[in-house]
Design an enzyme around this catalytic site. Structure first.
Site, mmCIF file in Angstrom:
data_model
loop_
_atom_site.group_PDB
_atom_site.id
_atom_site.type_symbol
_atom_site.label_atom_id
_atom_site.label_comp_id
_atom_site.label_asym_id
_atom_site.label_seq_id
_atom_site.Cartn_x
_atom_site.Cartn_y
_atom_site.Cartn_z
ATOM 1 N N GLY A 17 27.641 38.041 -4.192
ATOM 2 C CA GLY A 17 28.827 37.900 -3.350
ATOM 3 C C GLY A 17 28.871 38.889 -2.201
ATOM 4 N N ASN A 91 33.808 48.032 -3.987
ATOM 5 C CA ASN A 91 33.848 46.583 -3.782
ATOM 6 C C ASN A 91 34.023 45.796 -5.085
ATOM 7 O OD1 ASN A 91 32.956 43.908 -2.413
ATOM 8 N ND2 ASN A 91 31.393 44.230 -4.001
ATOM 9 N N TYR A 156 46.880 40.446 -9.335
ATOM 10 C CA TYR A 156 45.964 40.653 -8.202
ATOM 11 C C TYR A 156 46.739 41.177 -6.988
ATOM 12 C CZ TYR A 156 41.799 39.578 -5.320
ATOM 13 O OH TYR A 156 40.689 39.657 -4.490
ATOM 14 N N LYS A 160 45.755 44.784 -5.405
ATOM 15 C CA LYS A 160 45.196 44.917 -4.055
ATOM 16 C C LYS A 160 46.162 45.648 -3.121
ATOM 17 C CE LYS A 160 41.124 43.129 -4.749
ATOM 18 N NZ LYS A 160 39.921 43.973 -4.679
ATOM 19 N N THR A 193 32.239 33.122 -1.972
ATOM 20 C CA THR A 193 31.488 33.823 -3.029
ATOM 21 C C THR A 193 31.956 33.212 -4.358
ATOM 22 O OG1 THR A 193 33.109 35.515 -3.621
ATOM 23 C CG2 THR A 193 31.736 35.991 -1.685
ATOM 24 N N PRO A 194 31.273 33.552 -5.464
ATOM 25 C CA PRO A 194 31.676 32.960 -6.755
ATOM 26 C C PRO A 194 33.123 33.260 -7.160
ATOM 27 C CG PRO A 194 29.478 33.909 -6.919
ATOM 28 C CD PRO A 194 30.005 34.308 -5.561
HETATM 29 N N1 LIG Z 1 35.551 36.335 -1.901
HETATM 30 C C1 LIG Z 1 36.827 36.379 -1.587
HETATM 31 O O1 LIG Z 1 37.447 35.354 -1.269
HETATM 32 C C2 LIG Z 1 37.563 37.693 -1.575
HETATM 33 C C3 LIG Z 1 38.764 37.772 -0.847
HETATM 34 C C4 LIG Z 1 39.468 38.969 -0.863
HETATM 35 C C5 LIG Z 1 38.981 40.061 -1.543
HETATM 36 N N2 LIG Z 1 37.816 39.966 -2.246
HETATM 37 C C6 LIG Z 1 37.359 41.145 -2.975
HETATM 38 O O2 LIG Z 1 36.016 41.400 -2.642
HETATM 39 C C7 LIG Z 1 35.382 42.094 -3.710
HETATM 40 C C8 LIG Z 1 34.058 41.425 -4.021
HETATM 41 O O3 LIG Z 1 34.312 40.118 -4.490
HETATM 42 P P1 LIG Z 1 33.292 38.897 -4.355
HETATM 43 O O4 LIG Z 1 33.975 37.857 -3.606
HETATM 44 O O5 LIG Z 1 31.952 39.378 -3.919
HETATM 45 O O6 LIG Z 1 33.275 38.449 -5.898
HETATM 46 P P2 LIG Z 1 32.056 38.225 -6.919
HETATM 47 O O7 LIG Z 1 32.711 37.807 -8.186
HETATM 48 O O8 LIG Z 1 31.042 37.356 -6.311
HETATM 49 O O9 LIG Z 1 31.429 39.683 -7.083
HETATM 50 C C9 LIG Z 1 32.067 40.708 -7.782
HETATM 51 C C10 LIG Z 1 31.020 41.624 -8.372
HETATM 52 O O10 LIG Z 1 31.695 42.680 -9.073
HETATM 53 C C11 LIG Z 1 31.010 42.879 -10.298
HETATM 54 N N3 LIG Z 1 31.907 43.470 -11.303
HETATM 55 C C12 LIG Z 1 32.962 42.873 -11.927
HETATM 56 N N4 LIG Z 1 33.482 43.716 -12.833
HETATM 57 C C13 LIG Z 1 32.759 44.860 -12.770
HETATM 58 C C14 LIG Z 1 32.802 46.090 -13.459
HETATM 59 N N5 LIG Z 1 33.715 46.319 -14.428
HETATM 60 N N6 LIG Z 1 31.919 47.056 -13.138
HETATM 61 C C15 LIG Z 1 30.985 46.828 -12.170
HETATM 62 N N7 LIG Z 1 30.870 45.677 -11.493
HETATM 63 C C16 LIG Z 1 31.752 44.703 -11.804
HETATM 64 C C17 LIG Z 1 30.525 41.494 -10.720
HETATM 65 O O11 LIG Z 1 29.478 41.570 -11.681
HETATM 66 C C18 LIG Z 1 30.097 40.911 -9.383
HETATM 67 O O12 LIG Z 1 28.748 41.191 -9.089
HETATM 68 C C19 LIG Z 1 36.389 42.092 -4.866
HETATM 69 O O13 LIG Z 1 37.049 43.351 -4.925
HETATM 70 C C20 LIG Z 1 37.357 41.001 -4.484
HETATM 71 O O14 LIG Z 1 38.640 41.181 -5.042
HETATM 72 C C21 LIG Z 1 37.106 38.809 -2.267
#
Ligand SMILES: NC(=O)c1ccc[n+]([C@@H]2O[C@H](COP(=O)([O-])OP(=O)(O)OC[C@H]3O[C@@H](n4cnc5c(N)ncnc54)[C@H](O)[C@@H]3O)[C@@H](O)[C@H]2O)c1
Length: 257
Positions: A17, A91, A156, A160, A193-194
């Site tokens: 992601g 992240n 959430y 956040k 992303t997933p």
């Molecule tokens: N993709 C979106 O739409 C979006 C929007 C707003 C904010 N975000 C934020 O961006 C960040 C990244 O999200 P993403 O979209 O890449 O999601 P994702 O699910 O693809 O990736 C998240 C990663 O965090 C890791 N993770 C989860 N729990 C963990 C732990 N306890 N210790 C270590 N690693 C851990 C997972 O294994 C994964 O690799 C997050 O904080 C998410 O809240 C994402």
């Protein structure tokens, strides 16, 4: 000159992601990156792909961000491998759905533990490294959900929003202490992303599920990880040297409505 040459960056949640994308983009611009993740195999695969293009630029570290012991080990290993730490990207995170009537105590606690408590623990432990390697930059990944609410995102939203305000407090402390360490928060909208898979499913799955999300975004598309990555490149680099305690909305205009 590469934009982040010489920067030594720790990225939590770097296996996939957004975190994996940040790792690739930062390495392309000259940084060394330590990708930490609870999914160690995923982090190793991402680091290997980066090293194919930039030999020796990336390492993978097994790390559960809710564990203080893991943080101590991960930061030590990253500093040893990269020769210090100058940028910390908090992240790793999970998304959760639930209203005030449906959310469970366990769901609430788990979300706060992974999305908020980890940033307190990790940033506090990273401070000595960042102070040794100034100028430094702390980048906390929040969300538009930290700025605008949804009835089904109780935990959430709260998590956040906490990340948003924690970032400002960290920034002010560093500035007033005379440290050249900046701290900012980044607020993406739905980005491909997933993590958004359950939201797409909730909207009926597939293209229809995506359309329901896109309808809310003035620019009429989902975010791509690179859209957020360009903001990260700026914040990790010295181009943003006068920028601290700010929030960066990578949101296609959604929060203006
Ligand atoms: N993709 C979106 O739409 C979006 C929007 C707003 C904010 N975000 C934020 O961006 C960040 C990244 O999200 P993403 O979209 O890449 O999601 P994702 O699910 O693809 O990736 C998240 C990663 O965090 C890791 N993770 C989860 N729990 C963990 C732990 N306890 N210790 C270590 N690693 C851990 C997972 O294994 C994964 O690799 C997050 O904080 C998410 O809240 C994402």
């Amino acid at each position: 000159m590469a934009r982040v040459a010489g920067k030594k960056v720790v990225i939590t949640g770097g296996a996939q992601g957004l975190g994996a994308c940040f790792g690739r983009m930062l390495a392309d611009e000259g940084a060394k990156v330590a990708l930490t993740d609870i999914n160690f195999d995923g982090a190793k695969a991402t680091a290997a792909a980066i090293n194919e293009a930039h030999p020796g630029a990336a390492i993978a570290i097994k790390h559960d961000v809710t564990s203080k012991d893991d943080w101590v080990e991960a930061l030590g290993e990253a500093a040893e491998a990269m020769g210090g730490i100058s940028v910390l990207i908090n992240n790793a995170g999970i998304g959760t759905a639930g209203s005030i009537e449906t959310e469970t105590w366990e769901g609430w606690r788990r979300t706060q533990e992974i999305d908020v408590d980890s940033i307190f623990i990790g940033t506090q432990l990273a401070m000595p490294y960042l102070k040794d390697d100034q100028p430094g930059s702390i980048i906390n990944i929040s969300s538009v959900a930290g700025l605008i609410a949804d009835g089904m995102m109780l935990s959430y939203n709260a998590a956040k929003a906490a990340v948003w305000m924690m970032s400002k407090s960290i920034a002010l402390h560093c500035a007033r202490s005379g440290y050249d360490i900046r701290c900012n928060s980044v607020h993406p909208v739905f980005t491909r992303t997933p993590i958004i898979d359950p939201l797409v499913e909730l909207g009926g799955g597939g293209e229809e599920g995506e359309r329901r999300l896109v309808r809310q975004i003035p620019l009429q598309r989902l975010g791509e990880p690179e859209d957020v990555g360009y903001c990260i490149l700026y914040l990790a680099s010295d181009e943003s040297r006068f920028v601290t305690a700010s929030e960066f909305k990578i949101d296609g205009g959604i929060t203006a409505q």
